[in-house]
Every structure is written in structure tokens, then in C-alpha cells.
Design an enzyme around this catalytic site. Structure first.
Site, PDB file in Angstrom:
ATOM      1  N   ASP A   1      44.723   4.273  43.839  1.00  0.00           N
ATOM      2  CA  ASP A   1      43.781   4.763  44.390  1.00  0.00           C
ATOM      3  C   ASP A   1      43.581   4.037  45.836  1.00  0.00           C
ATOM      4  OD1 ASP A   1      40.547   5.584  42.813  1.00  0.00           O
ATOM      5  OD2 ASP A   1      42.346   6.613  43.165  1.00  0.00           O
TER       6      ASP A   1
ATOM      7  N   TYR B   1      41.040   1.773  48.163  1.00  0.00           N
ATOM      8  CA  TYR B   1      39.876   0.828  47.879  1.00  0.00           C
ATOM      9  C   TYR B   1      38.529   1.861  47.960  1.00  0.00           C
ATOM     10  CZ  TYR B   1      43.426  -2.764  48.532  1.00  0.00           C
ATOM     11  OH  TYR B   1      44.459  -3.377  48.423  1.00  0.00           O
TER      12      TYR B   1
ATOM     13  N   PHE C   1      47.201  -1.004  49.389  1.00  0.00           N
ATOM     14  CA  PHE C   1      47.199  -2.306  49.290  1.00  0.00           C
ATOM     15  C   PHE C   1      46.649  -3.132  50.630  1.00  0.00           C
ATOM     16  CE2 PHE C   1      50.395  -1.529  46.053  1.00  0.00           C
ATOM     17  CZ  PHE C   1      49.963  -2.031  45.083  1.00  0.00           C
TER      18      PHE C   1
ATOM     19  N   HIS D   1      52.411  -4.423  37.602  1.00  0.00           N
ATOM     20  CA  HIS D   1      51.393  -4.337  39.023  1.00  0.00           C
ATOM     21  C   HIS D   1      51.148  -5.828  39.366  1.00  0.00           C
ATOM     22  CE1 HIS D   1      47.839  -3.533  41.017  1.00  0.00           C
ATOM     23  NE2 HIS D   1      48.286  -2.217  41.109  1.00  0.00           N
TER      24      HIS D   1
END
Length: 411
Positions: free
Chosen positions: A122, A124, A135, A248
Site C-alpha cells: 500500500d 503510505y 518503500f 517483510h
């Protein structure tokens, strides 16, 4: 004509038609599928008026190299339905990232430059955070916990690596060197994780992954961190491409992981594989995110950007984006980004204070905290953003399992 002359002519013809040996330059600069540049305006002119209106963002902001291979996917009913939904959301200023950055990944990393794919989930969902690369965060936002763990992995892989100064986390130098940083969903509602899931983005971004797998036949490195990301690359040809899988990078994923993320060696493995495939110009200069770092390579091609730079946001004719930028600029302040443990502890104190109607404890100078909840690093009140990211991953994983279960029931 004599037989000898025929044989000579035949040999000469064969020599002339023999293709040149492939090089790293040719591999990463050839147009996808055709030597003729794609004319996206000519393609747009052939669309129906309603299609052209819905796809204005793609026509204006998506790199032509990607539009050339994704144009059929853009005309799928599910994608047009998604765009109709987003049209209203953008009008109401209910979307992150800003419109002109939804496809920034395509402009920073053209299709014919892709060497590595890093998959996220997703965007931010706090102000001035998401900008179209998984990221990555734009200044002045500091690197979130997951990205700090990514930097920790790099420090283990390359002793000369140092994260960006001032705890920042802008990753565009990687993107400009061939690292495609792609989220599963390309938009999100402010302060609401996973809010644009199951709207149509998943099928579109899966098409992006599939096209890279099918058409970048020289070989690409796929980094799949967490089960949902691993599901996205399940059909990638392992004989052609390198697939690197792990937990993750979120700190919340580390306690149960057999191998901690900082120890997975993915960046070193990627470079070793790319060097074997393409020679000295194949690997990525991961040190490039901090100009003070010593470049990993002496090659001028690696020390500088190996992909065409992104178009500036100001060059994009998008009224919606301008309105959105004004809204973001009017924000009173950029949310502060505390460590995971600190943010969670403060949230717990506030919940307890609310339950007992007491003032929450204060740090240091004894000043009372404001009554309104803090906005932490994921831009959402009282919810740690790594927890939100993992929750998003869990939602998708459960959906995939439910789908598999239904399929089994029909057999």
C-alpha cells in the site's frame, strides 16, 4: 552463376544478417517489442472521448515505454471502473500520492531499463510521504521502520553503505538505475490503510509484473518480501529470472521470521547475479541513495543514472494534481515520525488516559500532552504503520486463501 559464386554469396548474406551479440547496453535500451517509438498521443486520439477522459492521468503522466505495453490493460472494464472511482476521489482530495506521482515509478524506471523489481503493498497514507515508489518517502519525512531495516540489510551486505543523511528515505537514485519499486495498490485514502484494495489496482499491477517477466527475457531480479508479495511472483519463470523471497522488512515481522531481514543478503545476491548475467554494468549501485557514499563501482555508467530521469512534476498538465498539491501545502505541519516502540507506547498511554479520564504521562519537561491523538509515522491516529502494512498483507493473504478454498469446493 557458378555454384562457387552462389556459395560465396550465400555465406556473405548469412554473415551480413547475423545478429550482433547482445550487450547490457542493448538489453536495457531497446524499445519493448518494436524499434519504432510509441506515439502515445496518436494512441490517445483513437480512444473514445469517455475513455480519453478517464485515462487522462495515464496519457499525461505514464512513461511512453510503459504505456506501449500496458495500453490494452488500461482499456479493461475493471480498470476503467477503477478510474471512474478515482476521478471522484481526486476531485474530493481524498487520494495519496498526489495525482502527478501515481505513475512516477514508470518515469523513473522505463520499461526497457528494469533490472530489479521490489514489491510493496500500500502507499503510505500520511501527508508528504508517498510519491509513487514502494518503500520510498520524500523529504522531510524520515525513513519509516521498514525502510530502516532495508538500510540495515544493505549495511550488512556492503560495509561502505550508509543510509541517507538526516534519517531520510528517498530512493529515486535506485529507480533511476533500473530498480522498479512497485506497490500492489497505487493509491490510498488519506489516513486509511488498504482503503483502495479490491478496486482494480491488483489486476493492473499484476499485469505490470507479468509483462516484466514475459518481455524482459534477459533476466530480472524480483525481491518479494512477505507472503502477499511472494504470491505476486508465483508465476515468474525461475529459469529466466532470479526470485529472492524473505519475511517483510517490518520490525513486527522479525520475531517470527526464521531469518531476520537484515541477514537475507538480497542486495548482494542481486548484484552477483546481475554481474554474471550482464558483466560490469549489470549490478546496481545501492550506495547511490547517499551522495556521500563511495560508489560501489568504478564504471561511469554505474556511478551515474543509467535510466532516463523523471519528468518534473511541473511539466505535467494536471489540474487535479495542482489542487492536491495546494491542499498538501496548506497542511499545518509534517507529522513527526517516532520509533515503533515509542509510538505504540504513547498510543497505549493515550488509550488508558481516555479510559480513566486522566492526562497521559509526559516526557522530560512535564508538559501536558494535547488531547487530540498523535499522528504517527503511517499518518494514521494511534496505529503503527508497520502494523497497518502487515494487516494489509494479512487481508490480501486471507482473500487469496478464501478464493483458493472456493475453487476447491467447486471441484
Amino acid at each position: 552463376m557458378s555454384a562457387k559464386r552462389k556459395a560465396t554469396d550465400s555465406a556473405s548474406s548469412a554473415t551480413e544478417k547475423k545478429p550482433k551479440a547482445s550487450t547490457i547496453t542493448g538489453f536495457f535500451s531497446a524499445a519493448p517489442g518494436s524499434k519504432t517509438p510509441f506515439d502515445k498521443q496518436a494512441w490517445a486520439n483513437k480512444l473514445k472521448p469517455e475513455q480519453r477522459e478517464l485515462l487522462k492521468l495515464e496519457i499525461d503522466t505514464m512513461d511512453a515505454s510503459w504505456l506501449a505495453v500496458l495500453k490494452e490493460a488500461l482499456l479493461e472494464p475493471s480498470f476503467l471502473k477503477l478510474k471512474a472511482f478515482l476521478k471522484e476521489e481526486f476531485k474530493a482530495n481524498r487520494v495519496y500520492p498526489p495525482a502527478n506521482e501515481v505513475y512516477s515509478w514508470s518515469r523513473h524506471t522505463p520499461f526497457d531499463k528494469v533490472k530489479v523489481v521490489i514489491l510493496g503493498q500500500d502507499p503510505y497514507h500520511g501527508p508528504r510521504q508517498a510519491h509513487g515508489l514502494s518503500f520510498s518517502v520524500k523529504p522531510p519525512t524520515i525513513a519509516p521502520p521498514s525502510l530502516r531495516n532495508i538500510f540495515g540489510c544493505l549495511e550488512n551486505d556492503f560495509p561502505s553503505f550508509r543510509p541517507p543523511d538526516n534519517k531520510l528515505g528517498l530512493l529515486t537514485p535506485w529507480a533511476e538505475r533500473g530498480v522498479l519499486m512497485l506497490n500492489t495498490c497505487l493509491t490510498v485514502k488519506p489516513s486509511t490503510a488498504n482503503s483502495h484494495a479490491n478496486k482494480g489496482w491488483e489486476a493492473f499491477t499484476q499485469k505490470v509484473i507479468d509483462l516484466v517477466s514475459q518481455k524482459r527475457t534477459g533476466g530480472v531480479v524480483f525481491m518479494a518480501w512477505g507472503k502477499p508479495a511472494q504470491g505476486r511472483v508465483s508465476k515468474v519463470n525461475k529459469n529466466t529470472h532470479l526470485i529472492l523471497q524473505s519475511c517483510h522488512p517490518s520490525p513486527l515481522a522479525q520475531p517470527s521470521a526464521q531469518v531476520k531481514f537484515k541477514d537475507v543478503k538480497h542486495f548482494k545476491q542481486a548484484n552477483e547475479w546481475l554481474e554474471k548475467k550482464y558483466g560490469d554494468d549489470g549490478p546496481i549501485d545501492w550506495n547511490s541513495v547517499n551522495p556521500k557514499n563511495t560508489p560501489l563501482f568504478k564504471s561511469k555508467a554505474q556511478a551515474s543514472s543509467s535510466a532516463k530521469p523523471a519528468s518534473s512534476a511541473g511539466d505535467i498538465p494536471n489540474e487535479v494534481a495542482e489542487k492536491f498539491e495546494k491542499k498538501v501545502a496548506s497542511e499545518k505541519e509534517v507529522p513527526t515520525l517516532d520509533d515503533d516502540e515509542e509510538a505504540l507506547r504513547e498510543a497505549e498511554e493515550m488509550e488508558q488516559a481516555a479510559a480513566t479520564k486522566e492526562e497521559p504521562k509526559t516526557k522530560g519537561k512535564g508538559k501536558a500532552k494535547k488531547e487530540e491523538p498523535i499522528e504517527n509515522e503511517y499518518g494514521e491516529d494511534d496505529i503503527d504503520w508497520d502494523e497497518a502494512a502487515l494487516k494489509s498483507d494479512q487481508v490480501e493473504e486471507e482473500a487469496q486463501q478464501a478464493k483458493t478454498g472456493r475453487g476447491r469446493g467447486r471441484k
